[in-house]
Design an enzyme around this catalytic site. Structure first.
Site, PDB file in Angstrom:
ATOM      1  N   GLU A 254       1.159   4.193   1.755  1.00  0.00           N
ATOM      2  CA  GLU A 254       2.291   4.561   3.691  1.00  0.00           C
ATOM      3  C   GLU A 254       3.591   3.796   3.218  1.00  0.00           C
ATOM      4  O   GLU A 254       4.080   4.455   3.282  1.00  0.00           O
ATOM      5  CB  GLU A 254       1.345   4.474   4.349  1.00  0.00           C
ATOM      6  CG  GLU A 254      -0.069   5.114   4.632  1.00  0.00           C
ATOM      7  CD  GLU A 254      -0.982   4.150   3.572  1.00  0.00           C
ATOM      8  OE1 GLU A 254      -2.379   5.179   4.125  1.00  0.00           O
ATOM      9  OE2 GLU A 254      -1.020   3.289   2.742  1.00  0.00           O
TER      10      GLU A 254
ATOM     11  N   CYS B 119      -1.708  -1.443   7.688  1.00  0.00           N
ATOM     12  CA  CYS B 119      -0.905   0.601   7.744  1.00  0.00           C
ATOM     13  C   CYS B 119      -1.364   0.806   8.625  1.00  0.00           C
ATOM     14  O   CYS B 119       0.016   1.787   9.109  1.00  0.00           O
ATOM     15  CB  CYS B 119      -0.908   0.886   6.111  1.00  0.00           C
ATOM     16  SG  CYS B 119      -0.561   0.346   4.727  1.00  0.00           S
TER      17      CYS B 119
ATOM     18  N   HIS C 206       0.655  -1.106   0.166  1.00  0.00           N
ATOM     19  CA  HIS C 206       0.080   0.081  -0.270  1.00  0.00           C
ATOM     20  C   HIS C 206       1.134   0.670  -0.073  1.00  0.00           C
ATOM     21  O   HIS C 206       2.009   0.914   0.835  1.00  0.00           O
ATOM     22  CB  HIS C 206      -1.087  -0.301   0.926  1.00  0.00           C
ATOM     23  CG  HIS C 206      -2.096  -0.770   0.884  1.00  0.00           C
ATOM     24  ND1 HIS C 206      -2.917  -0.813   1.558  1.00  0.00           N
ATOM     25  CD2 HIS C 206      -2.174  -2.366   0.390  1.00  0.00           C
ATOM     26  CE1 HIS C 206      -3.489  -2.004   1.854  1.00  0.00           C
ATOM     27  NE2 HIS C 206      -3.536  -3.054   0.554  1.00  0.00           N
TER      28      HIS C 206
ATOM     29  N   CYS D 182      -5.167   2.150   7.002  1.00  0.00           N
ATOM     30  CA  CYS D 182      -5.904  -0.043   6.830  1.00  0.00           C
ATOM     31  C   CYS D 182      -5.453  -0.018   7.879  1.00  0.00           C
ATOM     32  O   CYS D 182      -4.237   0.002   8.967  1.00  0.00           O
ATOM     33  CB  CYS D 182      -5.583  -0.549   5.151  1.00  0.00           C
ATOM     34  SG  CYS D 182      -4.526  -1.489   5.399  1.00  0.00           S
TER      35      CYS D 182
ATOM     36  N   SER E 183     -32.315  23.272 -19.030  1.00  0.00           N
ATOM     37  CA  SER E 183     -31.443  22.456 -19.641  1.00  0.00           C
ATOM     38  C   SER E 183     -32.003  20.961 -19.365  1.00  0.00           C
ATOM     39  O   SER E 183     -31.878  21.315 -18.851  1.00  0.00           O
ATOM     40  CB  SER E 183     -29.704  22.635 -18.875  1.00  0.00           C
ATOM     41  OG  SER E 183     -29.331  23.955 -19.331  1.00  0.00           O
TER      42      SER E 183
END
Length: 436
Positions: free
Chosen positions: A107, A141, A105, A132, A219
């Site tokens: 980090e 992490c 990951h 995580c 629109s």
């Protein structure tokens, strides 16, 4: 990575009153220069934030974290492609992004680039998503971040995954590290939207292109058309950028859909041709065979969704003989329901290898309008007519019915086009129902 000194830049968003007025229109409006695909390369400044109370340094480094994630090009899907940078005394020490699925990951990538772990004490970690807190293919992490002695951990948004939500923050705080969440919240949320939507709605994020056609009654949107997008360089570049970043492209069978440049990064789940308008029957057998050969050269999974009949039998044989998987849509189901279920656990999932995070419907007016009518489109990318109101309130399509109010979260101004990004009502409601 070379060190980078930071000199504080003055915010260019205008007064606090202006920022508050803009924010009142939507909880998810992003600052100029940002959008669903990250930082938009239009020459606009992307250093400012609508949240004027944020420090210029935090905004600068969080933007750097987003750019780091963008360089990884969505390669981590179905995991989120997170960006992380480590800064100490205003100098960049390292940066990292989530590796391909199963890899490290962001980090961890950034931390492991620093050979002397002692240098990290007192530094600040900037990361686009909450670290995580659970074991998967990689260790948590949050535990690694907690062990590094960071003074601060600055985060864009909280992870709504029940295995993470708030737990990652708690572990980092328990180690004495200050946790700050919400820096460029809307901008990091927009970047991570393809990861967030499947976890909130149990289906992929679906987006499509549209043309704004202002009239006397307000629109209206024409969904799926690409001709005017291609006539403006900004529209052409923007469309190509999203096609490059999505996981799965759904379009009609045509030579123009075989986009080698978009598939070049190799992280696609595949291409789906959905022949709702009988395009295959209009081809000769030779043309169908050549189209299959071109598509096969992409090197990505490809499926043809078509109802067999006497008008397309020979062309179907040519395409299937060319190595393309033929999928027959289940009768009696609306396009939105069938697409969602088939991508999740049906025949398309078997072709693409699992549920993608982001499905982009491109150059397919009938399907885009049908999905819009069923409130299944989450994000609409709109090429806005010059001189129009610039506001799309009651989104309509021909032949689709109203899909409810949508909120413009980004407006991208370029020399030859104005592009708006809109979250539809269903997506806005789902996002509001979660704490970020």
């Amino acid at each position: 990575m070379a060190s980078e000194d930071f000199t504080a830049e003055r915010s260019a968003t205008g007064s606090a009153e202006t920022a508050q007025r803009v924010m009142a229109a939507s909880d998810f409006v992003v600052a100029p220069g940002y959008g669903v695909g990250g930082v938009v390369g239009t020459g606009l400044s992307a250093t400012e934030s609508l949240a004027t109370e944020l420090s210029a340094a935090d905004v600068h480094w969080m933007r750097r974290a987003i750019l780091t994630a963008m360089e990884a090009d969505g390669r981590a899907s179905p995991n989120p492609t997170v960006g992380a940078v480590i800064v100490k005394d205003g100098v960049l020490l390292s940066a990292g992004a989530t590796e391909p699925f199963g890899g490290r990951h962001a980090e961890r990538c950034a931390i492991e680039k620093v050979t002397d772990r002692a240098v990290l004490r007192g530094a600040t970690l900037y990361t686009t998503l909450e670290p995580c807190a659970h074991w998967g293919k990689q260790p948590p992490c949050a535990d690694l971040v907690a062990d590094c002695g960071f003074a601060r951990c600055v985060v864009g948004i909280r992870d709504p995954n029940p295995a993470v939500a708030g737990v990652g923050f708690a572990r980092v705080r328990a180690a004495g590290t200050e946790v700050v969440c919400g820096v460029l919240r809307n901008e990091t949320l927009a970047w991570h939207l393809p990861y967030l939507v499947p976890r909130l709605l149990a289906r992929p994020m679906i987006s499509t292109f549209a043309l704004d056609t202002p009239g006397t009654n307000g629109s209206r949107l024409l969904f799926g058309h690409s001709d005017r997008w291609e006539s403006a360089s900004a529209g052409r570049d923007y469309r190509a950028r999203l096609k490059h970043r999505c996981d799965l492209l759904v379009t009609e069978p045509s030579a123009s859909s075989v986009d080698t440049a978009a598939f070049a990064r190799g992280a696609w789940h595949g291409l789906v041709w959905w022949d709702m308008a009988g395009r295959l029957a209009d081809m000769t057998v030779t043309e169908a065979r050549e189209l299959a050969a071109q598509a096969r050269d992409l090197g990505a999974p490809l499926a043809l969704v078509a109802v067999p009949g006497p008008d397309n039998a020979a062309q179907l044989d040519a395409v299937v003989g060319g190595g393309i998987t033929h999928v027959i849509p289940q009768s009696g189901l609306d396009p939105a329901g069938w697409l969602a279920s088939s991508i999740r656990d049906g025949e398309l999932a078997a072709v693409t290898g699992g549920m993608p995070n982001w499905v982009l419907v491109d150059d397919h007016p009938r399907l885009a309008a049908a999905l819009a009518a069923m409130d299944t489109v989450d994000v609409v990318h709109v090429l806005e007519t010059r001189g129009g109101s610039g506001e799309v309130g009651n989104l309509c399509a021909r032949p689709a019915e109203t899909i409810g109010d949508a909120v413009r979260i980004a407006r991208i101004e370029a020399a030859d086009a104005t592009i708006g990004e809109y979250y539809t009502q269903g997506l806005s409601s789902a996002l509001r129902g979660t704490s970020w």
